[in-house]
Design a protein around this motif. Sequence first.
Motif, PDB file in Angstrom:
ATOM      1  N   MET A  34       6.699  -1.558  -3.332  1.00  0.00           N
ATOM      2  CA  MET A  34       5.409  -2.121  -3.762  1.00  0.00           C
ATOM      3  C   MET A  34       4.323  -1.241  -3.543  1.00  0.00           C
ATOM      4  O   MET A  34       4.236  -0.300  -2.519  1.00  0.00           O
ATOM      5  N   SER A  35       3.278  -1.104  -4.427  1.00  0.00           N
ATOM      6  CA  SER A  35       2.046  -0.135  -4.444  1.00  0.00           C
ATOM      7  C   SER A  35       1.364  -0.626  -3.367  1.00  0.00           C
ATOM      8  O   SER A  35       0.636   0.587  -2.896  1.00  0.00           O
ATOM      9  N   HIS A  36       1.111  -1.725  -2.877  1.00  0.00           N
ATOM     10  CA  HIS A  36      -0.288  -2.439  -2.147  1.00  0.00           C
ATOM     11  C   HIS A  36       0.440  -2.850  -0.685  1.00  0.00           C
ATOM     12  O   HIS A  36       1.636  -3.653  -0.730  1.00  0.00           O
ATOM     13  N   SER A  37      -0.253  -2.803   0.204  1.00  0.00           N
ATOM     14  CA  SER A  37      -0.062  -3.409   1.637  1.00  0.00           C
ATOM     15  C   SER A  37      -0.987  -4.773   1.416  1.00  0.00           C
ATOM     16  O   SER A  37      -2.000  -4.703   0.967  1.00  0.00           O
ATOM     17  N   VAL A  38      -0.288  -5.732   2.204  1.00  0.00           N
ATOM     18  CA  VAL A  38      -1.211  -6.775   2.112  1.00  0.00           C
ATOM     19  C   VAL A  38      -1.644  -7.242   3.711  1.00  0.00           C
ATOM     20  O   VAL A  38      -0.852  -7.130   4.626  1.00  0.00           O
TER      21      VAL A  38
ATOM     22  N   LYS B  77       2.563  -5.490 -10.640  1.00  0.00           N
ATOM     23  CA  LYS B  77       3.720  -4.979 -11.547  1.00  0.00           C
ATOM     24  C   LYS B  77       3.321  -4.847 -13.040  1.00  0.00           C
ATOM     25  O   LYS B  77       3.749  -3.947 -13.553  1.00  0.00           O
ATOM     26  N   ALA B  78       2.592  -5.673 -13.438  1.00  0.00           N
ATOM     27  CA  ALA B  78       2.263  -5.446 -14.874  1.00  0.00           C
ATOM     28  C   ALA B  78       1.367  -4.450 -15.162  1.00  0.00           C
ATOM     29  O   ALA B  78       1.549  -3.644 -16.288  1.00  0.00           O
ATOM     30  N   VAL B  79       0.602  -4.165 -14.159  1.00  0.00           N
ATOM     31  CA  VAL B  79      -0.433  -2.783 -14.363  1.00  0.00           C
ATOM     32  C   VAL B  79       0.486  -1.727 -14.163  1.00  0.00           C
ATOM     33  O   VAL B  79       0.131  -0.794 -15.048  1.00  0.00           O
ATOM     34  N   GLU B  80       1.367  -1.834 -13.488  1.00  0.00           N
ATOM     35  CA  GLU B  80       2.302  -0.499 -13.113  1.00  0.00           C
ATOM     36  C   GLU B  80       2.947  -0.093 -14.489  1.00  0.00           C
ATOM     37  O   GLU B  80       3.128   1.108 -14.723  1.00  0.00           O
ATOM     38  N   ALA B  81       3.107  -1.147 -15.553  1.00  0.00           N
ATOM     39  CA  ALA B  81       4.164  -0.838 -16.749  1.00  0.00           C
ATOM     40  C   ALA B  81       3.234  -0.256 -17.719  1.00  0.00           C
ATOM     41  O   ALA B  81       3.410   0.322 -18.849  1.00  0.00           O
TER      42      ALA B  81
ATOM     43  N   ASN C 147      -3.288   3.382  -7.493  1.00  0.00           N
ATOM     44  CA  ASN C 147      -3.648   4.117  -6.477  1.00  0.00           C
ATOM     45  C   ASN C 147      -5.394   3.970  -6.236  1.00  0.00           C
ATOM     46  O   ASN C 147      -5.885   4.381  -5.098  1.00  0.00           O
ATOM     47  N   ARG C 148      -6.067   3.456  -7.274  1.00  0.00           N
ATOM     48  CA  ARG C 148      -7.717   3.186  -7.174  1.00  0.00           C
ATOM     49  C   ARG C 148      -8.050   1.863  -7.146  1.00  0.00           C
ATOM     50  O   ARG C 148      -9.194   1.493  -7.193  1.00  0.00           O
ATOM     51  N   LEU C 149      -7.036   0.701  -6.835  1.00  0.00           N
ATOM     52  CA  LEU C 149      -7.218  -0.582  -7.001  1.00  0.00           C
ATOM     53  C   LEU C 149      -7.261  -1.223  -5.500  1.00  0.00           C
ATOM     54  O   LEU C 149      -6.442  -1.263  -4.934  1.00  0.00           O
ATOM     55  N   TRP C 150      -8.153  -1.979  -5.310  1.00  0.00           N
ATOM     56  CA  TRP C 150      -8.254  -2.868  -4.136  1.00  0.00           C
ATOM     57  C   TRP C 150      -8.588  -4.262  -4.540  1.00  0.00           C
ATOM     58  O   TRP C 150      -9.567  -4.377  -5.383  1.00  0.00           O
TER      59      TRP C 150
END
Length: 246
Positions: free
Chosen positions: A1-5, A111-115, A124-127
Amino acid sequence: MSHSVSVLPYLVKFAPKTPHQFDGYINVHSFDLDHTLIRPKRPKATFGNAPHDWKFMEYDTGPAINKLVEILKADTHACFVIFTNQGGVLADPSTSKSFLNFEKKILLILKAVEAVDSGEEFLNRLWIYSSTKKPAALSKKIPTLNSKPGKVNKHSTSGKSNLKPLAALILLSEKFDEMRKPATGLFVECNRDLKEILSPTDGPVNWKYYCGDAAGRSTDFSDSDKIFALNTGVSFKVPEDIFNKK
């Protein structure tokens, strides 16, 4: 997963696990989520009814995500932030159905953004910062600390004055209010996080604009996005200003 919650009763934050290392400064492009970047799949629906019930907003230039990637490619210092009120999401406890559905929805969006093209770099630039629903117990009127002297507070379980629990309740209730747009709590939290990322270079965090659909127009449900931008001192734009420009 790209992000921590990170989950607090009044705040849910999705932060990149490996954030981009900015050189000197950050240009922040910030957005509302619902009806700015995404919308329900059903044409006339206001909110999605399941984690999968969403799609990217369509504008003259195409899906919103395409324009965001275009901004990324044009601005090497670009950082993207989403501020969203989620008044139907109860994060305390974090095992609530509404929270689990919201978390799953955001993970599906990521996940959709990653594609898409340059999706991994974008992530890597999204919060993402979200305010949540105030529990019913805190929505009721909480007596003030300077109410009638000697009066036993109804929140006391000992029959004696119980100021610490009462003070904690008041502070917690205020936190929910601070985090909900148009109040500035989400902005303050994010600004602090971004400055920590830049701490080795001590460069500025440049807030380019905040873009949202709640602008107080005749067809808008409110002006909360416009007032949020005003309260934070950030330039305000409606979605058409960003996404309909080629």
